[in-house]
Design an enzyme around this catalytic site. Structure first.
Site, PDB file in Angstrom:
ATOM      1  N   LYS A  22     -48.456  87.525   7.051  1.00 18.58           N
ATOM      2  CA  LYS A  22     -48.804  86.352   7.872  1.00 18.58           C
ATOM      3  C   LYS A  22     -47.626  85.945   8.745  1.00 18.58           C
ATOM      4  O   LYS A  22     -47.770  85.734   9.952  1.00 18.58           O
ATOM      5  CB  LYS A  22     -49.187  85.181   6.951  1.00 18.58           C
ATOM      6  CG  LYS A  22     -49.202  83.819   7.653  1.00 18.58           C
ATOM      7  CD  LYS A  22     -49.554  82.691   6.719  1.00 18.58           C
ATOM      8  CE  LYS A  22     -48.404  82.074   5.972  1.00 18.58           C
ATOM      9  NZ  LYS A  22     -47.596  81.078   6.697  1.00 18.58           N
ATOM     10  N   ASN A  23     -46.454  85.832   8.125  1.00 20.58           N
ATOM     11  CA  ASN A  23     -45.310  85.273   8.863  1.00 20.58           C
ATOM     12  C   ASN A  23     -44.699  86.255   9.863  1.00 20.58           C
ATOM     13  O   ASN A  23     -43.894  85.852  10.702  1.00 20.58           O
ATOM     14  CB  ASN A  23     -44.250  84.752   7.880  1.00 20.58           C
ATOM     15  CG  ASN A  23     -44.720  83.476   7.199  1.00 20.58           C
ATOM     16  OD1 ASN A  23     -45.710  82.881   7.619  1.00 20.58           O
ATOM     17  ND2 ASN A  23     -44.034  83.056   6.147  1.00 20.58           N
ATOM     18  N   CYS A 117     -44.260  67.741   7.086  1.00 20.61           N
ATOM     19  CA  CYS A 117     -45.276  68.513   6.375  1.00 20.61           C
ATOM     20  C   CYS A 117     -44.985  68.459   4.885  1.00 20.61           C
ATOM     21  O   CYS A 117     -43.984  67.882   4.467  1.00 20.61           O
ATOM     22  CB  CYS A 117     -45.375  69.927   6.909  1.00 20.61           C
ATOM     23  SG  CYS A 117     -44.106  70.999   6.311  1.00 20.61           S
ATOM     24  N   ARG A 122     -38.762  69.233   8.414  1.00 19.07           N
ATOM     25  CA  ARG A 122     -38.594  70.542   9.056  1.00 19.07           C
ATOM     26  C   ARG A 122     -38.304  70.367  10.548  1.00 19.07           C
ATOM     27  O   ARG A 122     -39.199  70.451  11.378  1.00 19.07           O
ATOM     28  CB  ARG A 122     -39.838  71.402   8.846  1.00 19.07           C
ATOM     29  CG  ARG A 122     -40.065  71.742   7.392  1.00 19.07           C
ATOM     30  CD  ARG A 122     -41.323  72.537   7.189  1.00 19.07           C
ATOM     31  NE  ARG A 122     -41.206  73.903   7.661  1.00 19.07           N
ATOM     32  CZ  ARG A 122     -42.212  74.748   7.714  1.00 19.07           C
ATOM     33  NH1 ARG A 122     -43.413  74.375   7.335  1.00 19.07           N
ATOM     34  NH2 ARG A 122     -42.042  75.984   8.148  1.00 19.07           N
ATOM     35  N   ASP A 309     -40.402  80.900  -0.419  1.00 21.19           N
ATOM     36  CA  ASP A 309     -41.862  81.046  -0.447  1.00 21.19           C
ATOM     37  C   ASP A 309     -42.380  81.629  -1.767  1.00 21.19           C
ATOM     38  O   ASP A 309     -43.588  81.750  -1.959  1.00 21.19           O
ATOM     39  CB  ASP A 309     -42.335  81.924   0.723  1.00 21.19           C
ATOM     40  CG  ASP A 309     -42.157  81.237   2.071  1.00 21.19           C
ATOM     41  OD1 ASP A 309     -41.932  80.009   2.081  1.00 21.19           O
ATOM     42  OD2 ASP A 309     -42.232  81.926   3.101  1.00 21.19           O
ATOM     43  N   ARG A 401     -54.839  79.456   4.012  1.00 21.10           N
ATOM     44  CA  ARG A 401     -53.935  79.601   5.162  1.00 21.10           C
ATOM     45  C   ARG A 401     -53.089  80.861   5.041  1.00 21.10           C
ATOM     46  O   ARG A 401     -52.625  81.395   6.051  1.00 21.10           O
ATOM     47  CB  ARG A 401     -52.981  78.404   5.248  1.00 21.10           C
ATOM     48  CG  ARG A 401     -53.653  77.111   5.663  1.00 21.10           C
ATOM     49  CD  ARG A 401     -52.608  76.040   5.876  1.00 21.10           C
ATOM     50  NE  ARG A 401     -51.448  76.620   6.523  1.00 21.10           N
ATOM     51  CZ  ARG A 401     -50.185  76.307   6.260  1.00 21.10           C
ATOM     52  NH1 ARG A 401     -49.907  75.389   5.368  1.00 21.10           N
ATOM     53  NH2 ARG A 401     -49.196  76.897   6.892  1.00 21.10           N
TER      54      ARG A 401
HETATM   55  C1  EPZ Z   1     -40.404  80.102   8.119  1.00 20.70           C
HETATM   56  O1  EPZ Z   1     -40.497  78.735   8.513  1.00 20.70           O
HETATM   57  C2  EPZ Z   1     -41.690  80.438   7.409  1.00 20.70           C
HETATM   58  N1  EPZ Z   1     -42.822  80.210   8.288  1.00 20.70           N
HETATM   59  C3  EPZ Z   1     -41.827  79.602   6.138  1.00 20.70           C
HETATM   60  O2  EPZ Z   1     -42.977  80.066   5.466  1.00 20.70           O
HETATM   61  C4  EPZ Z   1     -40.603  79.825   5.247  1.00 20.70           C
HETATM   62  O3  EPZ Z   1     -40.682  78.985   4.129  1.00 20.70           O
HETATM   63  C5  EPZ Z   1     -39.330  79.528   6.035  1.00 20.70           C
HETATM   64  O4  EPZ Z   1     -39.305  80.322   7.262  1.00 20.70           O
HETATM   65  C6  EPZ Z   1     -38.054  79.843   5.256  1.00 20.70           C
HETATM   66  O5  EPZ Z   1     -38.050  81.169   4.858  1.00 20.70           O
HETATM   67  C7  EPZ Z   1     -43.198  81.151   9.152  1.00 20.70           C
HETATM   68  O6  EPZ Z   1     -42.596  82.195   9.276  1.00 20.70           O
HETATM   69  C8  EPZ Z   1     -44.417  80.894   9.945  1.00 20.70           C
HETATM   70  P1  EPZ Z   1     -36.729  77.760   9.013  1.00 20.70           P
HETATM   71  P2  EPZ Z   1     -39.459  78.132   9.549  1.00 20.70           P
HETATM   72  O7  EPZ Z   1     -36.612  77.254  10.399  1.00 20.70           O
HETATM   73  O8  EPZ Z   1     -38.998  79.189  10.474  1.00 20.70           O
HETATM   74  C9  EPZ Z   1     -33.725  74.138   8.545  1.00 20.70           C
HETATM   75  C10 EPZ Z   1     -44.944  79.829   4.121  1.00 20.70           C
HETATM   76  O9  EPZ Z   1     -45.274  79.322   3.039  1.00 20.70           O
HETATM   77  N2  EPZ Z   1     -33.825  74.006  10.008  1.00 20.70           N
HETATM   78  O10 EPZ Z   1     -36.186  79.124   8.718  1.00 20.70           O
HETATM   79  O11 EPZ Z   1     -40.070  76.927  10.137  1.00 20.70           O
HETATM   80  C11 EPZ Z   1     -35.023  73.804   7.841  1.00 20.70           C
HETATM   81  O12 EPZ Z   1     -35.192  72.429   7.653  1.00 20.70           O
HETATM   82  C12 EPZ Z   1     -43.915  79.158   4.952  1.00 20.70           C
HETATM   83  O13 EPZ Z   1     -45.452  80.869   4.580  1.00 20.70           O
HETATM   84  C13 EPZ Z   1     -32.962  73.147  10.668  1.00 20.70           C
HETATM   85  O14 EPZ Z   1     -32.112  72.492  10.067  1.00 20.70           O
HETATM   86  O15 EPZ Z   1     -38.284  77.718   8.595  1.00 20.70           O
HETATM   87  C14 EPZ Z   1     -34.865  74.580   6.553  1.00 20.70           C
HETATM   88  O16 EPZ Z   1     -34.052  73.859   5.678  1.00 20.70           O
HETATM   89  C15 EPZ Z   1     -43.825  77.723   4.938  1.00 20.70           C
HETATM   90  N3  EPZ Z   1     -33.086  73.029  12.023  1.00 20.70           N
HETATM   91  C16 EPZ Z   1     -34.108  75.834   6.992  1.00 20.70           C
HETATM   92  O17 EPZ Z   1     -33.483  75.495   8.237  1.00 20.70           O
HETATM   93  C17 EPZ Z   1     -34.005  73.756  12.742  1.00 20.70           C
HETATM   94  O18 EPZ Z   1     -34.052  73.624  13.963  1.00 20.70           O
HETATM   95  C18 EPZ Z   1     -34.972  77.062   7.199  1.00 20.70           C
HETATM   96  O19 EPZ Z   1     -36.115  76.741   8.008  1.00 20.70           O
HETATM   97  C19 EPZ Z   1     -34.853  74.627  12.054  1.00 20.70           C
HETATM   98  C20 EPZ Z   1     -34.741  74.740  10.686  1.00 20.70           C
END
Ligand code: EPZ
Length: 422
Positions: A22-23, A117, A122, A309, A401
């Site tokens: 998915k991701n 969320c 996030r 995840d 989802r």
């Molecule tokens: C991706 O989300 C995945 N989603 C998530 O999968 C997954 O949990 C996550 O990566 C971490 O591995 C998809 O790929 C669609 P991040 P993403 O930006 O990219 C912080 C699932 O269940 N951060 O890597 O949105 C954030 O708060 C899901 O399939 C900032 O500080 O996650 C977090 O602590 C849900 N500033 C960390 O980085 C930013 O601008 C990682 O988040 C962006 C993120």
């Protein structure tokens, strides 16, 4: 809204096949906004998230056709609309990954700022910081992010935040940099296999990306990308969920289309718990476990560390270990909505900040519980498989989802899960 009624205490046995990720699918489908001509993306799982993204891409002027066997054909027809509206972004946060491609190809993007969320705060500040470094003007108006750039220029972009890199932020900057003038270097890039798959797709389209899968990705900008054919990498999180399903039911399950090299942190922890995870001669992965599960410490980290995840699913397993385990969340410190629900099933979990102490119990007992986010729901289904009696998991749209017909696939292994309209 459907719910699952699970009659537990069943041992899983047989073979199950893992779908495409998915991701990886979501950013790759969005990346096709950058291309001319047609792309065929093979193995896209049929999930509400991928359907949502396809709908958004249609709104953004793409022709999207789903063929048999999950292949999706995409072609840009009209480049006028650049607005990902609140209604769509609210339903699926990953809609933000159209931002980079729209900006690079159409010179502008308007994307609703995602709200909070269920897995906690996030932000997308790093995405915007990266796109600004490439020359975008960024403004927040009425809850929408407006991005504009006549021409993007390659730059050095640092994507490290307080919790490590950002997966979708790396995807956004990577996609935008493909059509920027000159060279972009992303430092502290996300190393997740889904980012590597995106870069591999873009390279087939004519992009010049190196270093994917490492914290430094280099992109030489090109003037044009063309559509291509690409097969999505197997879903490591779905595979990990099935591996834990076998382990928690003391089952004997073979998993097909499983990239064990993407799951080494999980395998390491499972071996410490006493679960055998082995490659078989026919290229599958076999999972069986000892009756006694050892308690362990698990800390989530960016890839190749233990994936956030799979944290909830692993916690369900540790509920049944012989002793106290410690689970610490270092990516999303509030991603613990499953804790209270598991306690309803007789687990003994105590949350202390970003850590949960798991006191092992002899067995879990079926109860009505509520799904609240995708992976938490998967954890409740896993707990229901092994619990004594009946577990009812409501709001299973969360699980839909990310897992295609999970109940039918687990039932084929001997589970007893009924989908009932609420
Ligand atoms: C991706 O989300 C995945 N989603 C998530 O999968 C997954 O949990 C996550 O990566 C971490 O591995 C998809 O790929 C669609 P991040 P993403 O930006 O990219 C912080 C699932 O269940 N951060 O890597 O949105 C954030 O708060 C899901 O399939 C900032 O500080 O996650 C977090 O602590 C849900 N500033 C960390 O980085 C930013 O601008 C990682 O988040 C962006 C993120």
């Amino acid at each position: 809204m459907d719910r699952f009624v699970i009659n537990g205490n069943k041992r899983l046995k047989g073979t199950i096949r893992v779908n495409g990720s998915k991701n990886a699918s979501l950013p790759i489908l969005a990346a096709s906004l950058l291309t001319e001509g047609e792309s065929t993306i093979k193995g896209v799982p049929d999930l509400s998230d991928t359907q949502h993204l396809c709908y958004l891409l249609e709104r953004l002027g793409m022709q999207v056709t789903r063929e048999e066997k999950g292949d999706i054909k995409l072609r840009v027809e009209d480049e006028m609309n650049c607005h990902a509206e609140y209604d769509l972004v609210r339903k699926m946060r990953a809609s933000v990954c159209v931002m980079g491609p729209l900006l690079a190809r159409r010179g502008r993007a308007q994307v609703s700022l995602p709200g909070g969320c269920n897995i906690g705060y996030r932000p997308i500040g790093l995405h915007l910081q990266g796109l600004e470094a490439l020359g975008a003007d960024v403004e927040l108006i009425g809850g929408d992010i407006h991005l504009k750039a006549k021409k993007l220029r390659g730059a050095e972009v640092f994507l490290g935040g307080p919790f490590g890199s950002t997966v979708l932020g790396t995807a956004n900057v990577l996609m935008a940099a493909c059509l920027a003038e000159g060279t972009t270097v992303i430092e502290c890039a996300a190393c997740e296999p889904e980012v590597t798959d995106l870069a591999d797709y873009l390279n087939k389209c004519g992009a010049r990306i190196t270093g994917q899968g490492t914290p430094r990705i280099t992109i030489e900008g090109v003037t044009q990308l063309r559509g291509c054919e690409h097969e999505i990498v197997p879903d490591r999180i779905e595979a990990g969920t099935f591996i834990i399903a076998s382990a928690i039911t003391n089952g004997d399950v073979k998993i097909e289309n499983c990239r064990l090299d993407h799951l080494l942190a999980l395998v390491d922890r499972l071996r410490a718990i006493g679960v055998n995870v082995e490659r078989t001669a026919d290229g599958m992965v076999q999972v069986s476990s000892a009756r006694r599960l050892e308690p362990v410490t698990i800390t989530t980290q960016p890839y190749p560390g233990f994936p956030t995840d799979l944290q909830a699913q692993a916690m369900s397993l540790l509920c049944l270990a012989d002793g106290n385990s410690v689970v610490t969340e270092k990516i999303f410190p509030d991603r613990f909505v499953h804790v209270a629900e598991l306690n309803r099933m007789g687990a003994r979990l105590r949350k202390e900040g970003p850590t949960v102490i798991v006191e092992g119990v002899k067995h879990l007992v079926g109860a009505p519980v509520m799904a609240s986010d995708l992976r938490a729901s998967a954890a409740l289904v896993l707990a229901g498989l092994v619990a004594k009696g009946t577990t009812t998991v409501s709001r299973v749209y969360h699980i839909d989802r990310g897992y295609d017909r999970i109940e039918q696939r687990l039932n084929a292994l001997g589970a007893d899960i009924r989908r009932v309209p609420e």
